[in-house]
Design an enzyme around this catalytic site. Structure first.
Site, PDB file in Angstrom:
ATOM      1  N   HIS A  96     -15.469  15.357 -20.752  1.00  0.00           N
ATOM      2  CA  HIS A  96     -16.163  16.282 -21.648  1.00  0.00           C
ATOM      3  C   HIS A  96     -15.222  17.402 -22.083  1.00  0.00           C
ATOM      4  CE1 HIS A  96     -19.050  19.173 -23.214  1.00  0.00           C
ATOM      5  NE2 HIS A  96     -19.873  18.153 -23.365  1.00  0.00           N
ATOM      6  N   GLU A 169     -17.674  13.383 -29.507  1.00  0.00           N
ATOM      7  CA  GLU A 169     -18.216  14.725 -29.707  1.00  0.00           C
ATOM      8  C   GLU A 169     -17.162  15.601 -30.378  1.00  0.00           C
ATOM      9  OE1 GLU A 169     -21.466  15.939 -26.595  1.00  0.00           O
ATOM     10  OE2 GLU A 169     -19.531  15.858 -25.612  1.00  0.00           O
TER      11      GLU A 169
END
Length: 250
Positions: A96, A169
């Site tokens: 992430h 993302e």
């Protein structure tokens, strides 16, 4: 392939709050549609509670937001795949952007985590994404290729595609309210699919590619209908059962 509707609760919710929200989510969704799966990443302290809330409920799964690539040892503050599995969780999140930027995790280390989790029986959602500066500087494909090639470097060629998902993302769209346009999302997901065909050709066409970045109930349907978008990874809009259930059912 089933759409994977994933929630990253980040550093929110006590164990009691996590259990309550998970229970509310099960009630709000009801029966998970045949073409969907629900995956929630709560904080470590809420893993067992969310796993219990989802126990015996078809289509609901939970996972850990982080993991360390070792069975055990003197790694203060870290959690092993075995510890995660012992809570009833089945997934781990790796790569992430917040861990890359805030905690300095390299793509090589992300690759170690990803490979070790898969070896130890945990499924993985591997996150990739570019900053606004990288996109505007024409570095999108270079950045994503680097993150993917290192992140998948230890993954066996014969990996079952349902055990590994990629979450694209764009860093500039996470928590900002900015959303990449549908044309941008579709184009980037097509690029990612092409890279997967080079890196893991046997699994590439059946691997799920999720989109993350300010996904909300009012844009989820348009996003998940795009080619090569096989689900979403949702942050803020997943913290309330009412809003996340609407995304799941979009």
């Amino acid at each position: 392939m089933k759409k994977l509707m994933a929630a990253n609760w980040k550093m929110y919710k006590t164990p009691q709050e996590a259990a309550l929200t998970a229970g509310e989510l099960v009630k709000a969704v009801g029966t998970v549609p045949d073409d969907r799966e629900v995956l929630v990443f709560p904080p470590f302290v809420g893993l067992a509670q969310v796993a219990q809330a989802f126990s015996g409920v078809a289509g609901f799964y939970c996972g850990a937001q982080n993991v360390y690539p070792a069975d055990e040892g003197a790694y203060t503050g870290e959690i092993s795949p075995g510890m995660i599995v012992s809570t009833g969780a089945a997934w781990a999140l790796t790569g992430h952007s917040e861990r890359r930027s805030v905690l300095g995790e390299s793509s090589a280390f992300v690759g170690q985590k990803t490979a070790f989790c898969l070896e130890k029986g945990l499924n993985v959602v591997l996150c990739i994404g570019e900053t606004l500066e990288e996109r505007e500087g024409g570095q999108l494909e270079k950045v994503l290729r680097g993150q993917l090639s290192e992140g998948l470097s230890g993954v066996p060629a014969g990996i079952a595609p349902e055990r590994l998902a990629i979450a694209y993302e764009p860093v500039w769209a996470i928590g900002t309210g900015k959303v990449a346009g549908t044309a941008e999302i579709a184009a980037t997901h097509a690029v990612v699919r092409g890279m997967l065909r080079e890196l893991l050709p046997a699994a590439a066409d059946s691997m799920r590619i999720l989109y993350g970045g300010s996904v909300k109930p009012d844009n989820a349907a348009a996003i998940i209908s795009l080619d090569n978008v096989d689900g979403v990874l949702v942050g803020g809009a997943s913290l309330q059962a009412e809003s996340f259930s609407r995304i799941i059912l979009a």
